[in-house]
Design a protein around this motif. Structure first.
Motif, mmCIF file in Angstrom:
data_model
loop_
_atom_site.group_PDB
_atom_site.id
_atom_site.type_symbol
_atom_site.label_atom_id
_atom_site.label_comp_id
_atom_site.label_asym_id
_atom_site.label_seq_id
_atom_site.Cartn_x
_atom_site.Cartn_y
_atom_site.Cartn_z
ATOM 1 N N THR A 1 1.216 10.814 -4.937
ATOM 2 C CA THR A 1 2.472 10.429 -4.295
ATOM 3 C C THR A 1 2.984 9.161 -4.961
ATOM 4 O O THR A 1 2.219 8.229 -5.231
ATOM 5 C CB THR A 1 2.261 10.163 -2.787
ATOM 6 N N ALA B 1 7.146 -9.894 -2.119
ATOM 7 C CA ALA B 1 8.104 -10.469 -3.066
ATOM 8 C C ALA B 1 8.906 -9.357 -3.741
ATOM 9 O O ALA B 1 9.982 -9.588 -4.260
ATOM 10 C CB ALA B 1 7.370 -11.309 -4.096
ATOM 11 N N SER B 2 8.369 -8.136 -3.698
ATOM 12 C CA SER B 2 9.040 -6.974 -4.299
ATOM 13 C C SER B 2 9.959 -6.272 -3.300
ATOM 14 O O SER B 2 10.319 -5.119 -3.519
ATOM 15 C CB SER B 2 7.967 -5.985 -4.778
ATOM 16 N N ASN C 1 -4.292 12.014 -4.517
ATOM 17 C CA ASN C 1 -4.571 10.808 -5.299
ATOM 18 C C ASN C 1 -6.052 10.666 -5.677
ATOM 19 O O ASN C 1 -6.670 9.623 -5.431
ATOM 20 C CB ASN C 1 -4.090 9.564 -4.529
ATOM 21 N N GLY D 1 1.514 -7.191 1.957
ATOM 22 C CA GLY D 1 1.673 -8.518 2.553
ATOM 23 C C GLY D 1 2.889 -9.195 1.963
ATOM 24 O O GLY D 1 3.812 -8.535 1.498
ATOM 25 N N GLU E 1 -3.336 4.210 0.650
ATOM 26 C CA GLU E 1 -2.993 4.333 -0.776
ATOM 27 C C GLU E 1 -2.742 5.785 -1.214
ATOM 28 O O GLU E 1 -3.120 6.179 -2.318
ATOM 29 C CB GLU E 1 -4.076 3.676 -1.654
ATOM 30 N N ALA F 1 6.328 6.316 -4.995
ATOM 31 C CA ALA F 1 7.575 5.845 -4.387
ATOM 32 C C ALA F 1 8.352 5.095 -5.470
ATOM 33 O O ALA F 1 8.890 5.717 -6.381
ATOM 34 C CB ALA F 1 7.242 4.991 -3.180
ATOM 35 N N ALA F 2 8.358 3.744 -5.421
ATOM 36 C CA ALA F 2 9.119 2.999 -6.423
ATOM 37 C C ALA F 2 8.278 2.612 -7.635
ATOM 38 O O ALA F 2 8.811 2.081 -8.612
ATOM 39 C CB ALA F 2 9.720 1.752 -5.781
ATOM 40 N N GLY F 3 6.969 2.827 -7.557
ATOM 41 C CA GLY F 3 6.101 2.537 -8.709
ATOM 42 C C GLY F 3 5.933 1.051 -8.993
ATOM 43 O O GLY F 3 5.624 0.671 -10.121
ATOM 44 N N THR F 4 6.065 0.197 -7.968
ATOM 45 C CA THR F 4 5.887 -1.254 -8.188
ATOM 46 C C THR F 4 4.460 -1.722 -7.878
ATOM 47 O O THR F 4 4.177 -2.917 -7.937
ATOM 48 C CB THR F 4 6.853 -2.094 -7.327
ATOM 49 N N GLY F 5 3.586 -0.775 -7.527
ATOM 50 C CA GLY F 5 2.217 -1.131 -7.144
ATOM 51 C C GLY F 5 1.488 -1.869 -8.256
ATOM 52 O O GLY F 5 1.760 -1.662 -9.449
ATOM 53 N N THR G 1 9.433 0.364 -1.653
ATOM 54 C CA THR G 1 9.847 1.173 -0.507
ATOM 55 C C THR G 1 9.010 0.869 0.744
ATOM 56 O O THR G 1 7.880 0.365 0.642
ATOM 57 C CB THR G 1 9.678 2.675 -0.811
ATOM 58 N N ILE H 1 3.092 10.117 3.768
ATOM 59 C CA ILE H 1 3.930 9.603 4.855
ATOM 60 C C ILE H 1 5.343 10.129 4.644
ATOM 61 O O ILE H 1 5.949 9.889 3.585
ATOM 62 C CB ILE H 1 3.934 8.054 4.852
ATOM 63 N N GLY I 1 5.849 2.872 0.472
ATOM 64 C CA GLY I 1 4.895 2.209 -0.430
ATOM 65 C C GLY I 1 4.277 0.994 0.235
ATOM 66 O O GLY I 1 3.076 0.744 0.111
ATOM 67 N N ASN I 2 5.093 0.239 0.984
ATOM 68 C CA ASN I 2 4.568 -0.932 1.711
ATOM 69 C C ASN I 2 3.515 -0.488 2.726
ATOM 70 O O ASN I 2 2.472 -1.131 2.877
ATOM 71 C CB ASN I 2 5.686 -1.675 2.451
HETATM 72 C C1 FAD Z 1 7.356 -8.423 -8.851
HETATM 73 C C2 FAD Z 1 6.402 -7.828 -7.844
HETATM 74 C C3 FAD Z 1 6.097 -8.552 -6.711
HETATM 75 C C4 FAD Z 1 5.206 -8.022 -5.767
HETATM 76 N N1 FAD Z 1 4.936 -8.752 -4.651
HETATM 77 C C5 FAD Z 1 4.102 -8.255 -3.720
HETATM 78 C C6 FAD Z 1 3.803 -9.015 -2.537
HETATM 79 O O1 FAD Z 1 4.307 -10.112 -2.334
HETATM 80 N N2 FAD Z 1 2.956 -8.464 -1.634
HETATM 81 C C7 FAD Z 1 2.401 -7.225 -1.833
HETATM 82 O O2 FAD Z 1 1.648 -6.781 -0.968
HETATM 83 N N3 FAD Z 1 2.663 -6.497 -2.935
HETATM 84 C C8 FAD Z 1 3.494 -6.973 -3.882
HETATM 85 N N4 FAD Z 1 3.771 -6.229 -5.007
HETATM 86 C C9 FAD Z 1 3.135 -4.906 -5.181
HETATM 87 C C10 FAD Z 1 4.001 -3.686 -4.706
HETATM 88 O O3 FAD Z 1 5.379 -3.993 -4.715
HETATM 89 C C11 FAD Z 1 3.565 -3.236 -3.310
HETATM 90 O O4 FAD Z 1 2.238 -2.737 -3.349
HETATM 91 C C12 FAD Z 1 4.472 -2.150 -2.712
HETATM 92 O O5 FAD Z 1 4.096 -1.941 -1.373
HETATM 93 C C13 FAD Z 1 4.441 -0.820 -3.474
HETATM 94 O O6 FAD Z 1 5.544 -0.046 -3.038
HETATM 95 P P1 FAD Z 1 6.166 1.103 -3.939
HETATM 96 O O7 FAD Z 1 7.283 1.693 -3.175
HETATM 97 O O8 FAD Z 1 6.520 0.581 -5.289
HETATM 98 O O9 FAD Z 1 4.941 2.101 -4.036
HETATM 99 P P2 FAD Z 1 4.260 2.795 -5.319
HETATM 100 O O10 FAD Z 1 3.865 1.757 -6.301
HETATM 101 O O11 FAD Z 1 5.109 3.897 -5.810
HETATM 102 O O12 FAD Z 1 2.962 3.403 -4.642
HETATM 103 C C14 FAD Z 1 1.930 2.554 -4.194
HETATM 104 C C15 FAD Z 1 0.831 3.384 -3.545
HETATM 105 O O13 FAD Z 1 1.298 3.940 -2.334
HETATM 106 C C16 FAD Z 1 1.189 5.355 -2.350
HETATM 107 N N5 FAD Z 1 2.387 5.863 -1.668
HETATM 108 C C17 FAD Z 1 3.673 5.545 -1.923
HETATM 109 N N6 FAD Z 1 4.482 6.178 -1.059
HETATM 110 C C18 FAD Z 1 3.701 6.909 -0.233
HETATM 111 C C19 FAD Z 1 3.953 7.792 0.855
HETATM 112 N N7 FAD Z 1 5.185 8.076 1.289
HETATM 113 N N8 FAD Z 1 2.885 8.385 1.458
HETATM 114 C C20 FAD Z 1 1.621 8.135 1.047
HETATM 115 N N9 FAD Z 1 1.333 7.322 0.011
HETATM 116 C C21 FAD Z 1 2.364 6.712 -0.621
HETATM 117 C C22 FAD Z 1 1.075 5.738 -3.814
HETATM 118 O O14 FAD Z 1 0.344 6.943 -3.983
HETATM 119 C C23 FAD Z 1 0.332 4.544 -4.383
HETATM 120 O O15 FAD Z 1 -1.050 4.692 -4.164
HETATM 121 C C24 FAD Z 1 4.631 -6.740 -5.981
HETATM 122 C C25 FAD Z 1 4.953 -6.019 -7.129
HETATM 123 C C26 FAD Z 1 5.827 -6.544 -8.051
HETATM 124 C C27 FAD Z 1 6.159 -5.724 -9.265
#
Ligand code: FAD
Length: 479
Positions: A90, A155-156, A469, A171, A221, A92-96, A161, A227, A164-165
């Protein structure tokens, strides 16, 4: 990128290394037939899904990306995947930052990014029901019209999303007062690996019927279920201007002790961010400001809501008691300048090289000791480890700046010793970024054999075929 990548850990995603098989072709064909217009095999899109923001990249592209719009799309994808035994990642925005959304050969990527609708905002019940793909920042802009907000603030937040959060239990800066994502989720609807839909949690504030599967899914994760809908607990926007406090200290030890004293006094500050000397030096250079003349460590504190000014007075007193050179303001412009100093830390370090951002958390009373341990690691391994810290919740981001093509062995060694320190003082390998691919080699050290076995058992109950996953959180079992 994380130090763990190269530290001898097995970082394969579990995807087969060989090229596409006959079954792979059949799977893509079945997806296309069942989900017309939703299946993407454009090589550029597939390649983008081989990485997230962790720096880890899979060796081969996934089979296809399903751009789900409805719950039924997710169900159909899961049915096809489970019929063929094909893994689903799965995304979402790929910022993990842990490699969780990294997909490789033989895997289907299920993108929830387009499931971004706000289905309900209920000021009366202080909740919102949303699709998982909505960006945190977009949701909060919509909620602000109702005087409400969803507190998780990575911070992201403008690029990540809500789904993803939740999947990462993200946090951020405001956790000391408002908690992590877990505190702000009431209910989740998930699709299981075989396509069944399960509703967990409650619309009510309270609810204790049976096991709390909703809580279990938060931070899972993408390994237990997908979700597809989230019911979120909302807060009213804090009233009045916050008071923002900046304090310089002669040493990080003084700053860390001041932070711990604020916590011990029970002051409910909204935000408390610490920067050590190497970070401050990088920010000073980046911002062209002579910050080191003012001190060797910086603490930023914000008090919000009713009583902010009175609370700020108490906080200022603690900071001064610990030798802080303190400035407090409720002027919006000056507050923005103080916050900008902390926000400059990441770009300032990025300007120096490739970053390996670590994410340990320790009990808040052990902060000063942990900074001392980091300085010892620097000396022992010949590395510099600029460290920012969400001091309100004991979450440190010791950061390695790499300027060479290869990551030097001494960096891996220092990172490993850092993890060992965190565990030895009662802390954890990851405060908010998750385990993903990158820290799974160390997870057994933290969980121990009994808990690890229980956790693997839970995974098997939710996903008996191991399709969701695979290879994330837990290393693939070889036996
Ligand atoms: C500049 C920057 C700053 C950041 N700051 C923080 C911060 O302050 N705190 C923090 O905690 N993180 C931070 N992050 C990390 C990241 O943004 C978080 O982990 C965020 O929650 C990931 O969201 P995403 O939508 O990009 O998910 P993705 O990276 O796409 O996915 C993350 C994980 O969630 C799973 N997932 C996504 N969507 C679903 C769904 N619908 N159902 C089940 N599983 C799912 C995926 O399989 C993957 O394992 C930061 C990243 C960057 C690049």
């Amino acid at each position: 990128m994380s130090p763990s990548t190269d530290a001898g850990a097995d970082v394969s995603t579990g995807a087969p290394a060989s090229g596409p098989s006959e079954t792979d072709g059949r799977v893509v064909e079945a997806l296309r037939r069942a989900l017309p217009g939703r299946v993407v095999t454009d090589p550029e899109v597939l390649t983008a899904c081989t990485a997230d923001r962790s720096g880890h990249r899979a060796d081969a592209p996934p089979l296809a990306v399903v751009e789900a719009r409805e719950v039924a799309d997710v169900q159909e994808t899961c049915r096809i995947a489970s019929a063929h035994g094909t893994p689903i990642v799965t995304r979402a925005a790929g910022t993990g930052l842990a490699g969780g959304a990294v997909a490789g050969g033989g895997e289907i990527v299920l993108s929830t990014r387009s499931m971004d609708r706000i289905l309900e905002i209920s000021p009366a019940d202080r909740l919102a029901v949303v699709g998982p793909g909505i960006l945190n920042g977009d949701l909060n802009r919509a909620l602000a019209e109702h005087g409400l907000w969803w507190a998780p603030d990575p911070a992201s937040r403008d690029i990540s999303t809500v789904g993803g959060n939740i999947a990462m239990n993200a946090g951020g800066l405001l956790c000391a007062k408002y908690g992590v994502t877990r505190e702000a989720v009431l209910a989740l609807t998930v699709v299981l690996a075989d396509g069944r839909v399960v509703e967990t949690g409650h619309r009510t504030v309270k609810g204790v019927s049976g096991y709390d599967l909703c809580a279990l899914l938060i931070g899972s994760e993408g390994t237990l279920g997908i979700i597809v809908e989230a019911t979120l607990r909302l807060d009213p926007l804090p009233e009045g201007p916050p008071t923002t406090i900046g304090a310089f200290f002669d040493s990080v030890d003084d700053a860390a002790r001041a932070a711990a004293a604020i916590t011990a006094a029970g002051h409910r500050i909204a935000l408390m961010e610490l920067m050590d000397e190497p970070t401050l030096a990088a920010v000073a250079e980046h911002a062209d400001q002579d910050l080191l003349r003012r001190g060797r460590a910086h603490l930023l504190v914000q008090c919000d809501g009713p009583g902010a000014a009175t609370l700020a007075e108490a906080v200022v007193a603690v900071l001064r008691d610990h030798g802080g050179d303190v400035e407090a303001t409720d002027d919006e412009q000056r507050a923005a300048e103080l916050l900008a100093l902390r926000r400059a830390a990441l770009p300032a370090l990025e300007a120096q090289g490739t970053l390996l951002v670590e994410d340990i958390a320790v009990p808040r009373s052990r902060l000063a000791e942990t900074f001392a341990a980091i300085r010892e690691l620097e000396a022992a391994h010949g590395v510099t480890i600029p460290t920012t810290c969400h001091a309100g919740d004991g979450n440190l981001h010791p950061t390695f700046v790499v300027t060479s093509e290869e990551i030097p062995a001494r960096v891996w060694a220092a990172a490993e010793a850092l993890f060992a320190h965190a565990l030895a003082v009662g802390g954890t390998l990851t405060g908010e970024h998750g385990i993903g691919l990158l820290k799974r080699a160390w997870l057994p050290d933290e969980l121990g054999p009994e808990q690890l076995q229980l956790q693997r058992g839970i995974k098997a109950v939710f996903d008996p075929q191991g399709l969701l996953n695979p290879g994330k959180i837990f290393a693939q079992e070889t036996a």
